[in-house]
Write a protein that holds these residues in place. Structure first.
Motif, short mmCIF file in Angstrom:
data_model
loop_
_atom_site.label_atom_id
_atom_site.label_comp_id
_atom_site.label_asym_id
_atom_site.label_seq_id
_atom_site.Cartn_x
_atom_site.Cartn_y
_atom_site.Cartn_z
N ASP A 26 0.67 -0.80 -0.02
CA ASP A 26 -0.16 0.06 -0.06
C ASP A 26 0.79 1.26 0.07
O ASP A 26 0.50 1.88 -0.44
N ARG A 81 2.23 -1.41 7.66
CA ARG A 81 1.06 -1.85 7.87
C ARG A 81 0.85 -3.55 6.41
O ARG A 81 0.73 -4.63 7.03
N GLU A 86 -3.67 -4.57 11.22
CA GLU A 86 -4.05 -4.24 12.81
C GLU A 86 -2.97 -3.61 12.99
O GLU A 86 -4.36 -3.00 13.92
N TYR A 89 -0.40 1.79 11.50
CA TYR A 89 -0.42 2.08 10.68
C TYR A 89 -1.68 1.57 9.60
O TYR A 89 -1.64 1.81 8.56
N ALA A 90 -2.67 0.70 10.44
CA ALA A 90 -3.71 -0.17 9.57
C ALA A 90 -4.57 1.65 8.64
O ALA A 90 -5.45 0.72 8.16
N LYS A 91 -4.74 2.37 9.33
CA LYS A 91 -5.60 3.47 8.52
C LYS A 91 -4.98 4.74 8.39
O LYS A 91 -5.50 6.00 8.61
N SER A 92 -3.31 4.65 8.29
CA SER A 92 -3.18 5.86 8.51
C SER A 92 -1.45 5.77 7.53
O SER A 92 -1.66 4.47 7.39
N GLU A 113 -5.42 7.43 -1.05
CA GLU A 113 -6.47 6.80 -0.34
C GLU A 113 -5.95 5.30 0.41
O GLU A 113 -5.93 4.90 1.26
N GLU A 116 -3.08 5.47 2.38
CA GLU A 116 -3.53 6.13 3.80
C GLU A 116 -4.47 4.99 4.52
O GLU A 116 -5.30 5.54 5.41
N GLY A 117 -4.84 4.08 3.92
CA GLY A 117 -5.19 2.90 4.47
C GLY A 117 -7.28 3.31 4.93
O GLY A 117 -8.62 2.42 5.10
N GLY A 118 -7.72 4.37 3.38
CA GLY A 118 -9.28 4.82 3.38
C GLY A 118 -9.85 5.46 3.79
O GLY A 118 -8.45 6.59 4.53
N PRO A 119 -10.41 6.45 4.62
CA PRO A 119 -11.66 5.55 3.57
C PRO A 119 -11.80 5.80 2.23
O PRO A 119 -11.05 6.77 1.27
#
Length: 133
Positions: A26, A81, A86, A89-92, A113, A116-119
């Motif tokens: 990612d 990640r 999890e 850096y799961a969402k960043s 995106e 960065e892990g979404g959304p």
């Protein structure tokens, strides 16, 4: 840090060499390292692993002070990640991280995106595309 890398600093790149399949990553961290040569696999002295590096063309000049060349190195740490989905850096993504699909010789790359892990964006949602890709 990627935000500190300027187009001028990477203007002599001729190739990016990937040591891993970047389609499965990612993001990668990028830095400008002082290295003794324009090309070849550099030594790696961080935790984690090197996933790629830049090769410079013959017009790249060494530093007058140190005789070294500034080359990009792409790397990941053990808590990134790809190793800990999890984790931290799961969402960043770290500050120096960029989506490897946005990198080319002489191109800094950028966060997406996906990196960065979404959304996912509304365009991705409309197309039915979900993260991670």
């Amino acid at each position: 840090m990627s935000s500190l890398i300027t187009e001028d600093e990477i203007s002599h790149e001729t190739q990016l060499v990937w040591l891993e399949d970047i389609d499965n990553l990612d993001y990668v961290r990028q830095s400008l390292d002082r290295l003794p040569t324009r090309k070849g696999r550099p030594a790696y002295h961080r935790d984690g692993r090197m996933v790629g590096y830049a090769i410079l063309g013959p017009n790249a000049k060494p530093s007058r002070a140190s005789g070294t060349f500034r080359r990009r190195v792409f790397w990941l740490l053990p808590h990134d990640r790809d190793s800990e989905p999890e984790g931290l850096y799961a969402k960043s993504a770290p500050a120096e991280a960029v989506d490897p699909r946005t990198l080319e010789p002489c191109v800094k790359g950028y966060k997406t995106e996906r990196s960065e892990g979404g959304p996912p964006s509304s365009a991705m949602q409309e197309l039915g595309i979900t993260l991670p890709l």
